[in-house]
Write an enzyme that holds these catalytic residues in place. Structure first.
Site, PDB file in Angstrom:
ATOM      1  N   ALA A  95       6.025  -8.426   0.443  1.00  9.01           N
ATOM      2  CA  ALA A  95       6.343  -9.697  -0.220  1.00  9.01           C
ATOM      3  C   ALA A  95       5.970 -10.871   0.675  1.00  9.01           C
ATOM      4  CB  ALA A  95       7.825  -9.732  -0.558  1.00  9.01           C
ATOM      5  N   GLU A  96       6.265 -10.737   1.962  1.00  7.77           N
ATOM      6  CA  GLU A  96       5.924 -11.829   2.878  1.00  7.77           C
ATOM      7  C   GLU A  96       4.405 -11.973   2.998  1.00  7.77           C
ATOM      8  OE1 GLU A  96       9.526 -11.847   6.077  1.00  7.77           O
ATOM      9  OE2 GLU A  96       8.344 -10.033   5.875  1.00  7.77           O
TER      10      GLU A  96
ATOM     11  N   LYS B 281       5.844   3.326  -8.403  1.00  2.82           N
ATOM     12  CA  LYS B 281       4.829   2.945  -7.416  1.00  2.82           C
ATOM     13  C   LYS B 281       5.174   3.691  -6.129  1.00  2.82           C
ATOM     14  CE  LYS B 281       2.181  -0.787  -5.492  1.00  2.82           C
ATOM     15  NZ  LYS B 281       2.230  -0.467  -4.077  1.00  2.82           N
TER      16      LYS B 281
ATOM     17  N   LYS C  17       7.661  -5.025  -8.346  1.00  3.55           N
ATOM     18  CA  LYS C  17       8.243  -4.473  -7.122  1.00  3.55           C
ATOM     19  C   LYS C  17       9.771  -4.607  -7.085  1.00  3.55           C
ATOM     20  CE  LYS C  17       5.888  -4.215  -3.635  1.00  3.55           C
ATOM     21  NZ  LYS C  17       4.874  -3.744  -2.764  1.00  3.55           N
TER      22      LYS C  17
ATOM     23  N   LYS D 262       0.997  -0.043 -16.806  1.00  5.21           N
ATOM     24  CA  LYS D 262      -0.438  -0.034 -17.111  1.00  5.21           C
ATOM     25  C   LYS D 262      -0.629  -0.067 -18.620  1.00  5.21           C
ATOM     26  CE  LYS D 262      -1.388   2.985 -13.178  1.00  5.21           C
ATOM     27  NZ  LYS D 262      -1.843   4.296 -12.726  1.00  5.21           N
TER      28      LYS D 262
HETATM   29  S1  IVH Z   1      -2.904   2.666 -10.063  1.00  3.48           S
HETATM   30  C1  IVH Z   1      -6.022  -0.447  -9.140  1.00  3.48           C
HETATM   31  N1  IVH Z   1      -0.552   3.782  -9.925  1.00  3.48           N
HETATM   32  O1  IVH Z   1      -0.629   1.044  -4.993  1.00  3.48           O
HETATM   33  C2  IVH Z   1      -5.246   0.500  -9.921  1.00  3.48           C
HETATM   34  N2  IVH Z   1      -1.452   2.835  -7.954  1.00  3.48           N
HETATM   35  O2  IVH Z   1      -1.497  -1.950  -4.535  1.00  3.48           O
HETATM   36  C3  IVH Z   1      -5.275   1.841  -9.375  1.00  3.48           C
HETATM   37  N3  IVH Z   1      -0.037   3.090  -5.986  1.00  3.48           N
HETATM   38  O3  IVH Z   1      -3.794   1.277  -3.681  1.00  3.48           O
HETATM   39  C4  IVH Z   1      -4.009   2.225  -8.801  1.00  3.48           C
HETATM   40  N4  IVH Z   1       1.594   4.190  -6.968  1.00  3.48           N
HETATM   41  O4  IVH Z   1      -2.683   3.511  -4.044  1.00  3.48           O
HETATM   42  C5  IVH Z   1      -1.515   3.135  -9.251  1.00  3.48           C
HETATM   43  N5  IVH Z   1       1.506   4.840  -9.941  1.00  3.48           N
HETATM   44  C6  IVH Z   1       0.556   4.197  -9.288  1.00  3.48           C
HETATM   45  C7  IVH Z   1       0.655   3.912  -7.910  1.00  3.48           C
HETATM   46  C8  IVH Z   1      -0.370   3.218  -7.279  1.00  3.48           C
HETATM   47  C9  IVH Z   1       1.151   3.684  -5.827  1.00  3.48           C
HETATM   48  C10 IVH Z   1      -0.810   2.418  -4.918  1.00  3.48           C
HETATM   49  C11 IVH Z   1      -2.289   2.623  -5.020  1.00  3.48           C
HETATM   50  C12 IVH Z   1      -2.917   1.290  -4.757  1.00  3.48           C
HETATM   51  C13 IVH Z   1      -1.749   0.419  -4.462  1.00  3.48           C
HETATM   52  C14 IVH Z   1      -2.005  -0.895  -5.149  1.00  3.48           C
END
Ligand code: IVH
Length: 667
Positions: free
Chosen positions: A35-36, A117, A315, A291
């Site tokens: 965040a920072e 995430k 987040k 997504k």
């Molecule tokens: S989708 C660009 N799904 O978060 C879209 N990414 O800041 C492709 N990450 O480098 C990524 N969990 O490695 C996607 N469920 C998830 C994710 C995820 C973690 C990571 C990913 C990416 C970073 C993005």
């Protein structure tokens, strides 16, 4: 004209962001939360939007992300590995959603797929005819590191996919470490007298990037798939949910997913997951990812240079805990900066026990109104170094004491000075042992003179025994000196001496960076080394330095001040006598592969934006144009190409597919 103050702020932000990039991507040891970091980046973007004349090609805003510095073979990604846009809070999520709707035709509201995430590191697995042929880290988004041998040791990465998998698949996902496995690795590290890892993410990153795959194998890493970069042949999929289902059928473990029919459902899920799942989850998750499910809609929405418009990371705020400040200690950095650190009553927060919390500087102490003895709320954002977010002044009992800046350096007793512009107190003694230790570690670090084997324990012994008084002292070390140190046997001493000796011939930019001049990061060091030899740089005036494109007044003053101190003059003379390379570095020749060739892009490109494609052409010395003529060298045609493609065919101009273009650019 760009106001001086704004220029200074832009430069300061860039230097700060570069330093954080280095810590994150090169050292796997970030010191601020996501965040920072995002806040710094946003501020820089905002200033650059308002002052476009200040944008330089090397500004951190101009790249996809990260820095690739490594011992591993580079692995170019077939399609850039983008990152996700982060939002913090419902308002920001709703703004993202409103933008999304604007870019879709009315009456086609998107359905979402929601995933956790995973707080790991992204990895791209290439399967050809179902067989794993390459595993690569993300690196800077364009080129990562080839970690195939290490990835092969991870049990959840199948070496062969099940039936019906595509002819070629580059599956992307997260390599991560479960909390319990992380605790075991750290216990082991501590037993062996090594620094423990800060969090599971860094531990996973360090484990995947091991030179010896046997070490990776012991670390119990795991993999969850969440996206793909290449899918050729086989039964195509048309949605994220379809992709995740297909993964499971091929034998790749997909990230768990849930469907949401609208944004309100995404928000409900976010809260529900936080309340019911996060506390019992076996691994670290720092948000949810929403997504757009349909690939047709994803394609319509496209991506910016950094992230897809069809996905967002919502987040979770950092985790917090309450404790009491028992005392404040001061640590001395490489350039003498004194950082106050609160020693707190140990408290469990976000999976670890915390007893030290950085207070950054005295301005921060003032802003918080913090006293020794105070009850404080601390937070571990993105699982990095914890900080104090709030002081509970209402819980004071009268015995709390103000934090007083030290009059003398806690390490050497030297004079402490205050520097207004940097809100910091600094130890003024150039031979302060604490500074020297930090400087030696920096001097020997990988992006600087790269001396493996010169770790913290060795540096402590060399400085504490008085054997080394400044960095040039490394070059006087004899085998007998090292053998006197604890834990040093023949072989280790020889290896270290060989590393030190090798370092003499490194390119000048590494030495300039290694000297630890304030405000001078790797990129600036590279520019300086291409313009001057070391003695020329030492003699350059401030005005002359300011004329260099990426050097502003603050940086120029720092460089000039550094080289004009008597200690530096002595140091430079000693480094020269030791035989270090002071010669100017050759400018990296801009590639001229496309020199004299004009490219026209038409139709919708799949793996990059039009701007990114044009950038690629320019980087290789070519020109990009909007119209086709007989002089056009190539027309690159994406989906739905129209009149330009027709014209190319009429004029007999060579037409390339996007893939052919990428191949051509690669060769
Ligand atoms: S989708 C660009 N799904 O978060 C879209 N990414 O800041 C492709 N990450 O480098 C990524 N969990 O490695 C996607 N469920 C998830 C994710 C995820 C973690 C990571 C990913 C990416 C970073 C993005």
């Amino acid at each position: 004209m760009l106001p001086k103050k704004t220029r200074a702020e832009i430069e300061r932000l860039r230097a700060e962001i570069r330093e954080h990039d280095r810590r994150y991507y090169v050292e796997d040891a970030p010191v601020i939360s996501d965040a920072e970091y995002d806040a710094l980046m946003r501020r820089l973007k905002d200033l650059e939007t308002r002052h476009p004349e200040a944008v330089t090609p090397d500004s951190p805003t101009q790249r996809v992300g990260g820095t690739a510095v490594s011992d591993f073979k580079p692995a170019r990604h077939a399609a850039a590995m983008l990152s996700l846009e982060n939002v913090y809070g419902e308002d920001e999520l709703r703004e993202w959603h409103a933008r999304l709707l604007k870019n879709l035709p009315p009456g086609e509201p998107p359905v979402f797929v929601i995933e956790p995430k995973i707080d790991g590191l992204s990895c791209a697995l290439t399967y050809e005819e179902g067989v794993l042929v390459r595993a690569a880290t993300r690196g800077d988004g364009e080129t990562g590191e080839d970690v195939t041998l290490n990835a092969r040791t991870i049990h959840s990465i199948p070496l062969r996919l099940g039936s019906a998998s595509p002819k070629k698949l580059e599956a992307r996902g997260e390599v991560y470490m479960a909390n319990a496995d992380f605790a075991k690795v750290n216990a082991e590290e501590e037993r062996a007298g090594r620094e423990p890892f800060v969090n599971p993410r860094n531990c996973a990153a360090g484990s995947l990037r091991q030179k010896n795959p046997a070490v990776t194998a012991k670390r119990r890493l795991r993999f969850l798939a969440h996206s793909f970069g290449v899918w050729e042949g086989g039964e195509p999929v048309d949605s994220e949910a379809g992709f995740l289902k297909a993964c499971a059928a091929f034998g790749l473990q997909p990230v768990e997913h849930h469907e949401a029919k609208d944004i309100e459902e995404v928000i409900r899920f976010y809260h529900d997951f936080k309340k019911n799942r996060l506390p019992v989850l076996a691994y670290s998750v720092d948000g949810i990812v929403a997504k757009v499910d349909s690939y047709a809609q994803q394609k319509r929405l496209g991506s910016t240079a950094k992230s897809p418009r069809w996905a967002v990371a919502f987040k979770y705020p950092a985790q917090q805990a309450s404790t009491v400040v028992e005392r404040v200690e001061f640590s001395v950095g490489r350039t003498g900066t004194i950082t106050p650190v609160a020693k707190v009553k140990p408290v469990f927060c976000a999976g670890v026990t915390i007893s030290s919390v950085t207070l950054h500087n005295f301005q921060e102490i003032g802003r918080l109104g913090l006293k020794v003895g105070d009850h404080v709320l601390i937070e571990r954002a993105g699982e990095v170094i914890p900080k104090v977010v709030k002081v509970a002044a209402d819980l004071r009992q009268g015995h709390e004491r103000d934090v007083v800046p030290p009059k003398a350096c806690p390490a050497c007793g030297g004079r402490v000075v205050k520097e207004e512009e940097f809100v910091a107190y600094r130890c003024d003694n150039p031979s302060c042992p604490a500074q020297l230790k930090r400087l030696l570690l920096h001097f020997a670090s990988r992006p600087a003179l790269d001396m493996q084997g010169l770790g913290e324990a060795v540096v402590d012994q060399l400085v504490d025994s008085g054997r080394i008084k400044d960095v040039s002292g490394l070059y006087d070390l004899k085998k007998e000196d090292l053998l006197k140190l604890e834990l040093f046997a023949d072989k280790r001493a020889e290896n270290l001496l060989a590393q030190i000796s090798d370092s003499k011939g490194r390119p000048l930019e590494r030495l300039v960076f290694g000297l630890g001049i304030r405000q001078v990061g790797e990129k600036t060091a590279e520019t300086l080394a291409q313009l001057y030899d070391l003695e020329g740089l030492a003699a350059a005036s401030e005005a002359e330095l300011t004329r260099i494109q990426e050097v502003g007044p603050i940086v120029a003053a720092a460089i000039h001040g550094f080289f004009h101190s008597p200690e530096t003059k002595r140091l430079i003379a000693r480094l020269k006598a030791a035989g270090l390379n002071f010669a100017k570095s050759a400018k990296k020749a801009a590639s001229a592969k496309f020199a004299g060739q004009t490219f026209v892009f038409t139709g919708e490109l799949e793996t990059m934006t039009r701007e990114q494609a044009e950038e690629k052409v320019k980087a290789l010395g070519g020109k990009a144009s909007g119209s086709v003529s007989a002089k056009t060298a190539y027309v690159v045609a994406g989906a739905d190409a129209g009149s330009k493609l027709r014209k190319a065919n009429e004029l007999g101009v060579k037409v390339l597919t996007e893939r052919e273009f990428l191949e051509l650019a690669k060769r």
